[in-house]
Scaffold this active site. Structure first.
Site, PDB file in Angstrom:
ATOM      1  N   TYR A 177     -29.284  19.656   7.445  1.00  0.00           N
ATOM      2  CA  TYR A 177     -29.060  20.653   6.363  1.00  0.00           C
ATOM      3  C   TYR A 177     -29.889  20.223   5.162  1.00  0.00           C
ATOM      4  O   TYR A 177     -30.591  20.966   4.427  1.00  0.00           O
ATOM      5  CB  TYR A 177     -27.640  20.820   6.132  1.00  0.00           C
ATOM      6  CG  TYR A 177     -27.392  21.773   4.635  1.00  0.00           C
ATOM      7  CD1 TYR A 177     -27.540  22.783   4.604  1.00  0.00           C
ATOM      8  CD2 TYR A 177     -26.894  20.841   3.616  1.00  0.00           C
ATOM      9  CE1 TYR A 177     -27.223  23.479   3.493  1.00  0.00           C
ATOM     10  CE2 TYR A 177     -26.567  21.505   2.484  1.00  0.00           C
ATOM     11  CZ  TYR A 177     -26.766  22.931   2.314  1.00  0.00           C
ATOM     12  OH  TYR A 177     -26.442  23.719   0.995  1.00  0.00           O
ATOM     13  N   LYS A 225     -33.137  22.133   3.517  1.00  0.00           N
ATOM     14  CA  LYS A 225     -33.140  22.275   2.197  1.00  0.00           C
ATOM     15  C   LYS A 225     -34.159  21.785   1.427  1.00  0.00           C
ATOM     16  O   LYS A 225     -34.698  22.391   0.385  1.00  0.00           O
ATOM     17  CB  LYS A 225     -31.650  22.119   1.658  1.00  0.00           C
ATOM     18  CG  LYS A 225     -30.794  23.040   2.283  1.00  0.00           C
ATOM     19  CD  LYS A 225     -30.684  24.701   2.085  1.00  0.00           C
ATOM     20  CE  LYS A 225     -30.534  24.719   0.648  1.00  0.00           C
ATOM     21  NZ  LYS A 225     -30.656  26.457   0.365  1.00  0.00           N
TER      22      LYS A 225
END
Length: 337
Positions: free
Chosen positions: A140, A144
């Protein structure tokens, strides 16, 4: 009035963005994979589609005046490819669709996790003072970070972009984090990692949405906020133990009284990361090394850059937010039971 598209409008922050934009008189359309009756109630148009589908994204952005790109694949663990498709490929598709349709403004919801560096603390700094993390083993955070870099690099005279990094969003309407924490606390399965004395920031949901609206109001080619990233929070750092237990108390869940040392939790995280994919165990990995580092490390930020460049000032204090959460959760059986 503008026509604004919100990606992931059915989620926790997405609904707050849609609600606030409608209240401000805008025509709002949400692009997401499912259908959400609450958005129909708000008068928000819905387009079902996948961010990884460039044609679907380009079609959704036709005639749009601004995009709030909020959708992302979150979570502590999973295959890197699934995160890359949603967060990197999906964001690039949004950027390409903005270009193709002449959309002039993009507000991107990022995360402070893009600056994660093991147990290195971040204390009272702005985004321009903290580099991107190294060895972001959590998919994640890693994806990102790639997506945020792409968004900021895309900023130019035709497309103004800004990235906001809200820290730990909470409040009424959360159907993910708080219900899970409360369920674990009631089952006696929630542990503090470390002694819980590390100061951490958090963001009440209305403040997180307000930061997006403030940035949107100021965003234009050449604006002070264009092409930049900003940490967003309530600006009220608390010890992790105090924050967690006050949130649990607001939803009538027992306080966390037991803990694991950093070393023990880190070893458990490493074992979980190995066993879950190896044995193809169902469900989400209960603990990872990245999560342990996040839970034990001070993370609180300066709101001065956001105040200076687009006027962000948190309107709802933690105390008032907790009161609102308490009132809301008493009517929400998913949190109180």
């Amino acid at each position: 009035m503008m026509k604004i598209l919100v990606t992931g409008g059915g989620g926790f922050l997405g609904q707050a963005l849609c609600r606030g934009l409608v209240a401000r008189g805008h025509e709002v359309v949400s692009f997401q994979r499912g259908d959400y009756p609450v958005l129909h109630t708000l008068g928000v148009g819905q387009i079902r589609g996948d961010l990884a589908d460039p044609q679907a994204v380009r079609h959704a952005l036709a005639g749009i005046d601004a995009v709030f790109h909020n959708a992302a694949k979150a979570g502590a663990w999973g295959s890197y490819d699934s995160y890359h498709q949603a967060n990197v490929v999906g964001t690039q598709n949004v950027l390409d669709a903005c270009r193709a349709n002449g959309v002039p403004r993009l507000i991107y919801t990022s995360t402070p996790s893009v600056t994660h560096r093991a147990t290195n603390p971040v204390e009272g700094l702005g985004a321009d003072e903290v580099p991107y993390g190294e060895d972001l083993r959590a998919p994640y955070a890693a994806t990102k970070a790639i997506a945020e870099r792409a968004v900021l690099a895309a900023n130019d005279a035709q497309l103004a972009t800004v990235a906001l990094r809200p820290r730990l969003i909470w409040g009424p309407g959360d159907n993910h984090l708080l219900p899970r924490l409360a369920a674990r606390a009631r089952a006696g399965r929630l542990r503090m990692v470390g002694d819980g004395s590390n100061l951490v920031d958090s963001t009440y949901i209305d403040n997180a949405a307000q930061a997006h609206f403030d940035a949107f109001a100021h965003l234009a080619p050449g604006a002070a906020c264009a092409g930049k990233a900003y940490f967003i929070s309530n600006g009220e750092p608390l010890p992790m133990r105090e924050l967690l237990n006050r949130l649990l108390a607001a939803v009538d869940a027992p306080a966390v009284t037991r803990s694991l040392s950093f070393k023990t939790a880190y070893r458990i995280g490493a074992v979980c990361e190995t066993l879950w994919p190896l044995l193809r165990l169902p469900g989400e990995v209960p603990l990872t090394r990245f999560l342990v580092e996040q839970l034990c490390t001070p993370h609180w930020y300066s709101m001065e850059p956001a105040r200076r460049d687009f006027g962000y000032v948190p309107q709802i204090s933690i105390e008032e937010g907790l009161q609102r959460l308490r009132s809301s959760s008493s009517r929400d059986i998913s949190i109180t039971r």
